[in-house]
Each structure stands twice: as C-alpha cells, then as structure tokens.
Write a protein that holds these residues in place. Structure first.
Motif, short mmCIF file in Angstrom:
data_model
loop_
_atom_site.label_atom_id
_atom_site.label_comp_id
_atom_site.label_asym_id
_atom_site.label_seq_id
_atom_site.Cartn_x
_atom_site.Cartn_y
_atom_site.Cartn_z
N UNK A 115 6.89 9.33 -12.43
CA UNK A 115 6.33 7.98 -12.30
C UNK A 115 5.76 7.82 -10.90
N UNK A 116 4.54 7.30 -10.84
CA UNK A 116 3.89 6.97 -9.58
C UNK A 116 4.05 5.48 -9.33
N UNK A 117 4.41 5.11 -8.11
CA UNK A 117 4.65 3.73 -7.73
C UNK A 117 3.74 3.35 -6.57
N UNK A 118 3.32 2.10 -6.53
CA UNK A 118 2.60 1.55 -5.40
C UNK A 118 3.14 0.16 -5.10
N UNK A 119 3.32 -0.14 -3.84
CA UNK A 119 3.77 -1.48 -3.45
C UNK A 119 2.55 -2.38 -3.37
N UNK A 120 2.52 -3.38 -4.24
CA UNK A 120 1.38 -4.28 -4.35
C UNK A 120 1.55 -5.48 -3.41
N UNK A 121 2.74 -6.05 -3.38
CA UNK A 121 3.05 -7.20 -2.52
C UNK A 121 4.39 -6.96 -1.85
N UNK A 122 4.43 -7.10 -0.55
CA UNK A 122 5.68 -6.98 0.18
C UNK A 122 5.79 -8.21 1.07
N UNK A 123 6.69 -9.10 0.70
CA UNK A 123 6.84 -10.38 1.39
C UNK A 123 8.29 -10.53 1.86
N UNK A 124 8.68 -9.80 2.90
CA UNK A 124 10.08 -9.82 3.33
C UNK A 124 10.55 -11.20 3.78
N UNK A 125 9.69 -12.02 4.36
CA UNK A 125 10.11 -13.36 4.78
C UNK A 125 10.48 -14.23 3.57
N UNK A 126 9.89 -13.91 2.42
CA UNK A 126 10.19 -14.63 1.18
C UNK A 126 11.18 -13.87 0.30
N UNK A 178 0.79 -1.22 0.00
CA UNK A 178 0.00 0.00 0.00
C UNK A 178 0.82 1.27 0.00
N UNK A 179 2.15 1.16 0.14
CA UNK A 179 2.96 2.38 0.11
C UNK A 179 2.84 3.02 -1.28
N UNK A 180 2.96 4.33 -1.34
CA UNK A 180 2.88 5.07 -2.60
C UNK A 180 4.01 6.10 -2.60
N UNK A 183 8.81 -6.73 -10.31
CA UNK A 183 8.94 -7.72 -9.27
C UNK A 183 10.41 -8.01 -9.02
N UNK A 184 10.78 -8.09 -7.73
CA UNK A 184 12.13 -8.44 -7.34
C UNK A 184 12.04 -9.61 -6.37
N UNK A 185 12.82 -10.65 -6.67
CA UNK A 185 12.87 -11.82 -5.78
C UNK A 185 14.34 -12.15 -5.52
N UNK A 186 14.70 -12.28 -4.26
CA UNK A 186 16.07 -12.60 -3.87
C UNK A 186 16.11 -14.02 -3.31
N UNK A 187 17.20 -14.72 -3.64
CA UNK A 187 17.37 -16.10 -3.19
C UNK A 187 18.82 -16.31 -2.80
#
Length: 150
Positions: free
Chosen positions: A64-75, A52-54, A93-97
C-alpha cells in the motif's frame, strides 16, 4: 468497472492527553504500538509527518502506498490517501479531541473505493461492525503498548 464505495467512522477513547494520543496516529507513532507496522519512508526519508509525505507499507501480502494529504497538528487532525493498487483506494482521517485532562476521543474514518473485483469482495466484508471491531482492536494494541512501556 465502477467500484463499490464504502465509508465507515468509529470512535475510541484513550487514557492519554490529546497531544500524546494524536502522535500515535502518525506513521512514526504507530510504529510504537501497532504490531507489524513498519513503513518504508519514501519522502521525507526520516518519516517526519507533514503534508506531502509518502510512505509504503506491506501487510497481508499487499503493498500500500500512502500520502499525507492534510496534516493539522494544532487541530489534532490528519488525513491520508492510500492506494493498494490491486484492490482499493482510500482516504483515512484521524481526529483527536480532548474530553478530559488525560482522556482523548479519537475518531477514525475510512472512505474506500474498490478498484478490482478482489477489492469489491474486501469491501463487502468491511461491515460497520467489522470496522468498529478493527478500530477497537487499535485501542487494545495502544493500551498494551503503553502498559509495556510503563
């Protein structure tokens, strides 16, 4: 106008632990390593990353306007929606492994749709090779920022 749509994904490897690497792909984290990245936080005002951050950015003469749709820090995953009203709409989308104790693979994906002829022209220039080069550039900027901080 039915805008062209393109999707690109690219992976980079960083010599960082997964928690540290993931933090660099939040708006606040990018401030430390992305030259010219200076978001204007609209909600929450302190720039805390959460669903929900904007926020708003200004780059290359474009807002550019941005909104955080999914924030899954544990993942170690985050997904943003972004709109540059004159040119395009995108999901990022950014995913770290973790691939080692101090090594992280970061996958960055963009799904973009043009909303104007100017946006269509921009997307036509965003080839797989150009996208990969841009994300590889992020790796170089991160490594340079880490070296300066050491």
């Amino acid at each position: 106008m039915s805008g062209p749509h393109v999707e690109h994904r690219h992976r980079i490897v960083l010599a960082l632990g997964v928690e540290e690497a993931f933090a660099l792909f939040t708006p606040k984290g990018e401030e430390a390593c992305a030259p010219g990245w200076a978001p204007e936080y609209l909600f929450p005002a302190d720039g805390e990353t959460r669903e929900g951050m904007v926020f708003r950015t200004f780059h290359g003469g474009e807002t550019t306007l941005w909104g955080c749709v999914d924030y899954l820090p544990a993942e170690h995953r985050v997904r943003y929606a972004r709109v540059s009203p004159e040119t395009r709409f995108a999901f990022v989308e950014v995913a770290c492994r973790a691939i080692g104790p101090a090594t992280t693979e970061v996958e960055v994906g963009y799904a973009q749709t043009a909303v104007s002829p100017a946006g269509a022209a921009m997307l036509a220039e965003t080839t797989d090779a150009a996208f990969a080069a841009a994300i590889d550039g992020w790796r170089v900027e991160i490594e340079a920022a880490l070296a300066r901080a050491a």
